[in-house]
Scaffold this active site. Structure first.
Site, short mmCIF file in Angstrom:
data_model
loop_
_atom_site.label_atom_id
_atom_site.label_comp_id
_atom_site.label_asym_id
_atom_site.label_seq_id
_atom_site.Cartn_x
_atom_site.Cartn_y
_atom_site.Cartn_z
N SER A 30 0.81 -1.22 0.00
CA SER A 30 0.00 0.00 0.00
C SER A 30 0.85 1.27 0.00
O SER A 30 1.85 1.37 0.70
CB SER A 30 -0.92 0.02 1.22
OG SER A 30 -1.59 1.26 1.26
N SER A 32 -0.76 4.10 0.74
CA SER A 32 -1.56 5.02 1.55
C SER A 32 -0.80 5.63 2.73
O SER A 32 -0.98 6.82 3.02
CB SER A 32 -2.83 4.33 2.03
OG SER A 32 -3.65 4.05 0.93
N THR A 77 -9.39 -2.08 2.64
CA THR A 77 -9.08 -2.51 1.28
C THR A 77 -9.32 -4.01 1.15
O THR A 77 -9.84 -4.66 2.06
CB THR A 77 -7.64 -2.06 0.90
OG1 THR A 77 -7.45 -2.32 -0.50
CG2 THR A 77 -6.56 -2.80 1.68
N LYS A 81 -13.64 -5.01 1.86
CA LYS A 81 -14.49 -3.85 1.54
C LYS A 81 -15.99 -4.15 1.64
O LYS A 81 -16.78 -3.26 1.92
CB LYS A 81 -14.17 -3.35 0.13
CG LYS A 81 -12.87 -2.57 0.02
CD LYS A 81 -12.67 -2.10 -1.41
CE LYS A 81 -11.57 -1.10 -1.53
NZ LYS A 81 -11.48 -0.52 -2.89
N ASN A 102 -14.62 1.81 1.59
CA ASN A 102 -13.15 1.91 1.67
C ASN A 102 -12.71 2.89 2.75
O ASN A 102 -11.52 3.05 2.99
CB ASN A 102 -12.54 2.31 0.31
CG ASN A 102 -12.75 3.78 0.01
OD1 ASN A 102 -13.68 4.40 0.51
ND2 ASN A 102 -11.89 4.34 -0.82
N ASP A 117 -14.07 5.86 -3.61
CA ASP A 117 -13.44 5.46 -4.88
C ASP A 117 -14.08 6.13 -6.09
O ASP A 117 -13.38 6.54 -7.03
CB ASP A 117 -13.52 3.94 -5.06
CG ASP A 117 -12.44 3.21 -4.26
OD1 ASP A 117 -11.43 3.84 -3.91
OD2 ASP A 117 -12.63 2.01 -3.98
N GLY A 141 -14.62 -5.70 -16.02
CA GLY A 141 -14.63 -6.12 -14.61
C GLY A 141 -15.98 -5.81 -13.99
O GLY A 141 -16.75 -5.01 -14.55
N ALA A 142 -16.26 -6.44 -12.87
CA ALA A 142 -17.56 -6.24 -12.23
C ALA A 142 -17.45 -6.24 -10.71
O ALA A 142 -18.44 -6.47 -10.02
CB ALA A 142 -18.53 -7.33 -12.69
N GLY A 144 -15.73 -4.25 -7.01
CA GLY A 144 -15.92 -2.95 -6.35
C GLY A 144 -15.39 -1.79 -7.18
O GLY A 144 -16.04 -0.74 -7.27
N GLY A 244 -3.97 4.09 -12.30
CA GLY A 244 -4.90 4.37 -11.21
C GLY A 244 -4.38 5.35 -10.17
O GLY A 244 -5.05 5.55 -9.14
#
Ligand code: NDP
Length: 275
Positions: A30, A32, A77, A81, A102, A117, A141-142, A144, A244
């Site tokens: 991460s 963050s 994360t 989530k 998140n 997000d 994609g499907a 989160g 991202g």
């Protein structure tokens, strides 16, 4: 000559210092802590940001810890989530719509589960890709991140098509985009293709047709800090590319606002991401 450990980056803590914790599994990758530590320092917020590698079975105890330790807030994360939604007192509309949290913060004594997000991605798209109104966008994609992308692109007025290995999951995400303002897609080639899967993390390519972009198109990989085969192929074909990082910064800044009620120091986030 032995190297002295550097203590310059360690914030000075006091008895009043508050805790912000990232709950995930794993968390070692991460960025963050780096981002939020820089922001807390820049905005004079007396808080430290730490990561906690929490196994799924320990998540209830970890959230109880957020409560009992008087933490200022938390980030959540993968893979927690969705599970964390059952462990908070309130959910924001955003978290309910996206179906994942998140960010945890306090409001009038209640622990609130939020999702930053979509707003983070919207910030990134407005800065780097706008305008998207009436543009065709394809989300791959499907999960989160795809749901957050559907909300963000819907709000920006794009025409959203969703593709995923489970067609019924793709339809659900597509409906979410439409509920948030997306137009029904036509058949034109998408201006924006979003990879919202982890494919690329270990060098995997996307399905062949998604790798074949052209000038005028934009490839957005929600993975950050990795030059994925998808981004490389898009660049070689003359398409614009984006990873991202912008979404990461946008969601971090929005979380900062929830925890502190202060405007986020965008410059500090940007400098920490580039550093
Ligand atoms: P989820 O686990 O919620 O969803 C992952 C999605 O990818 C699912 O739809 C899954 O399909 C699909 N998928 C996984 N493997 C494959 C495969 N081999 N082929 C096709 N589809 C596949 O993860 P998230 O949505 O939270 O995260 C997705 C990506 O977005 C991650 O790489 C994450 O790092 C990134 N991300 C970036 C953020 C940022 O700030 N930049 C924020 C959040 C996420 P199925 O549903 O069938 O399992």
């Amino acid at each position: 000559m032995s190297q002295q450990p550097s203590i310059a980056a360690v914030p000075e803590t006091t008895a009043a210092t508050r805790l912000v914790v990232l709950l995930g599994h794993p968390v070692a990758h991460s960025r963050s802590p780096q981002l939020h530590s820089a922001a807390f320092a820049a905005a004079n917020v007396d808080a430290v940001y730490v990561t906690a590698d929490v196994a799924p079975a320990d998540l209830p105890a970890a959230v109880a810890g957020v409560r009992s330790l008087g933490a200022l807030g938390a980030n959540v994360t993968v893979p927690h989530k969705v599970a964390v939604m059952q462990l908070v007192d309130l959910l924001t509309e955003e978290a309910t719509a996206i179906g994942a949290c998140n960010t945890l913060y306090w409001h009038e004594g209640a622990l609130v589960g939020d999702n930053t997000d979509a707003v983070g991605l919207q910030t990134s798209l407005l800065a780097d890709v706008a305008p998207l109104a009436d543009a065709e966008a394809l989300i791959f994609g499907a999960g989160g991140a795809a749901r957050a992308a559907a909300v963000a692109l819907g709000r920006l007025g794009a025409s959203v098509r969703v593709r995923a290995r489970r067609p019924e999951a793709a339809s659900t995400v597509q409906r979410l985009a439409i509920e948030n303002g997306a137009r029904t897609p036509g058949g034109d080639p998408p201006r924006l293709v979003v990879n919202a899967t982890p494919l690329g993390l270990d060098g995997e390519a996307l399905p062949d047709d998604l790798m074949a972009l052209a000038p005028g198109q934009v490839a957005l990989d929600l993975l950050y800090g990795i030059d994925t085969p998808f981004l490389r192929a898009a660049r070689e074909a003359g398409a614009a590319t984006l990873d991202g990082t912008g979404m990461l910064l946008g969601q971090a800044a929005a979380a900062f606002r929830r925890w502190t009620d202060q405007p986020p120091p965008f410059g500090a986030y940007l400098a920490a991401a580039e550093g």
